[in-house]
Write a protein that holds these residues in place. Sequence first.
Motif, mmCIF file in Angstrom:
data_model
loop_
_atom_site.group_PDB
_atom_site.id
_atom_site.type_symbol
_atom_site.label_atom_id
_atom_site.label_comp_id
_atom_site.label_asym_id
_atom_site.label_seq_id
_atom_site.Cartn_x
_atom_site.Cartn_y
_atom_site.Cartn_z
ATOM 1 N N THR A 1 0.844 -1.192 0.000
ATOM 2 C CA THR A 1 0.000 0.000 0.000
ATOM 3 C C THR A 1 0.877 1.238 0.000
ATOM 4 O OG1 THR A 1 -0.059 0.199 2.408
ATOM 5 C CG2 THR A 1 -1.736 -1.249 1.385
ATOM 6 N N GLU A 2 0.274 2.379 -0.233
ATOM 7 C CA GLU A 2 1.021 3.636 -0.217
ATOM 8 C C GLU A 2 1.691 3.842 1.141
ATOM 9 O OE1 GLU A 2 0.075 8.403 -0.605
ATOM 10 O OE2 GLU A 2 -1.241 7.002 -1.657
ATOM 11 N N PHE A 3 0.974 3.545 2.229
ATOM 12 C CA PHE A 3 1.532 3.704 3.570
ATOM 13 C C PHE A 3 2.694 2.740 3.791
ATOM 14 C CE2 PHE A 3 1.813 2.720 8.107
ATOM 15 C CZ PHE A 3 1.972 4.001 8.636
ATOM 16 N N TRP B 1 8.563 1.596 4.182
ATOM 17 C CA TRP B 1 9.724 0.884 3.633
ATOM 18 C C TRP B 1 10.780 1.857 3.123
ATOM 19 C CZ3 TRP B 1 6.025 -2.708 0.501
ATOM 20 C CH2 TRP B 1 5.344 -3.558 1.385
ATOM 21 N N GLN B 2 10.350 2.979 2.560
ATOM 22 C CA GLN B 2 11.308 4.018 2.155
ATOM 23 C C GLN B 2 12.021 4.575 3.379
ATOM 24 O OE1 GLN B 2 12.403 5.328 -0.804
ATOM 25 N NE2 GLN B 2 11.337 3.645 -1.798
ATOM 26 N N MET B 3 11.269 4.798 4.440
ATOM 27 C CA MET B 3 11.854 5.323 5.676
ATOM 28 C C MET B 3 12.881 4.349 6.247
ATOM 29 S SD MET B 3 9.882 6.548 9.125
ATOM 30 C CE MET B 3 9.019 7.826 8.243
ATOM 31 N N LEU B 4 12.581 3.064 6.201
ATOM 32 C CA LEU B 4 13.509 2.052 6.711
ATOM 33 C C LEU B 4 14.855 2.130 6.001
ATOM 34 C CD1 LEU B 4 11.120 -1.032 6.952
ATOM 35 C CD2 LEU B 4 12.118 0.246 8.868
ATOM 36 N N ALA C 1 0.389 0.751 12.983
ATOM 37 C CA ALA C 1 0.368 0.631 11.522
ATOM 38 C C ALA C 1 1.795 0.585 10.983
ATOM 39 C CB ALA C 1 -0.406 1.787 10.902
ATOM 40 N N ALA C 2 2.684 1.389 11.567
ATOM 41 C CA ALA C 2 4.087 1.386 11.141
ATOM 42 C C ALA C 2 4.732 0.035 11.460
ATOM 43 C CB ALA C 2 4.852 2.523 11.807
#
Length: 163
Positions: free
Chosen positions: A70-72, A77-80, A106-107
């Motif tokens: 999903t977008e979230f 995953w980008q943040m990771l 959610a994260a």
Amino acid sequence: MTHTDYYSSPIGLLEIRAKEDQLLALSFLEEEQKSSVNPSDFTQEVKKQLEEYFSGVRSEFTLALAPQGTEFQEKVWQMLQTIPVGQTTSYLTMARQLGDEKVIRAAASANGKNPIAILIPCHRVIGSDGSLTGYAGGLWRKKWLLEHEQKMLGKPVQASLFE
């Protein structure tokens, strides 16, 4: 066409799934060695970079990643991928960076659904109290990966993280 290959790592068998020159998934398997199904030059490069990582000569990967979510989830995953090798963050810190402490669960859920183990380093996320919490590959693997990265960078292993 999807390519599937396998890599036997020091912490278990990994399944590599790729489409053309993009990694779709890297997952731990709890099974014996499988034979490759349509390996490619790209899956061979994934195996080469994993070998370098596990031998301690590579700390950063240079592979195109294409996780599907999903977008979230993709935002998480980008943040990771911004967590430096040898460092950790907490689920609470991630939620705050996402703009709302209330998204902590959610994260954490998005973290647990990460389809590309190791390269999208969800193993670098720990509890706010410094404890090892949740890892789809098993906490023993999370501990191993964190210790491996500490050693790779020549840092003393932070024992408090692993108790």
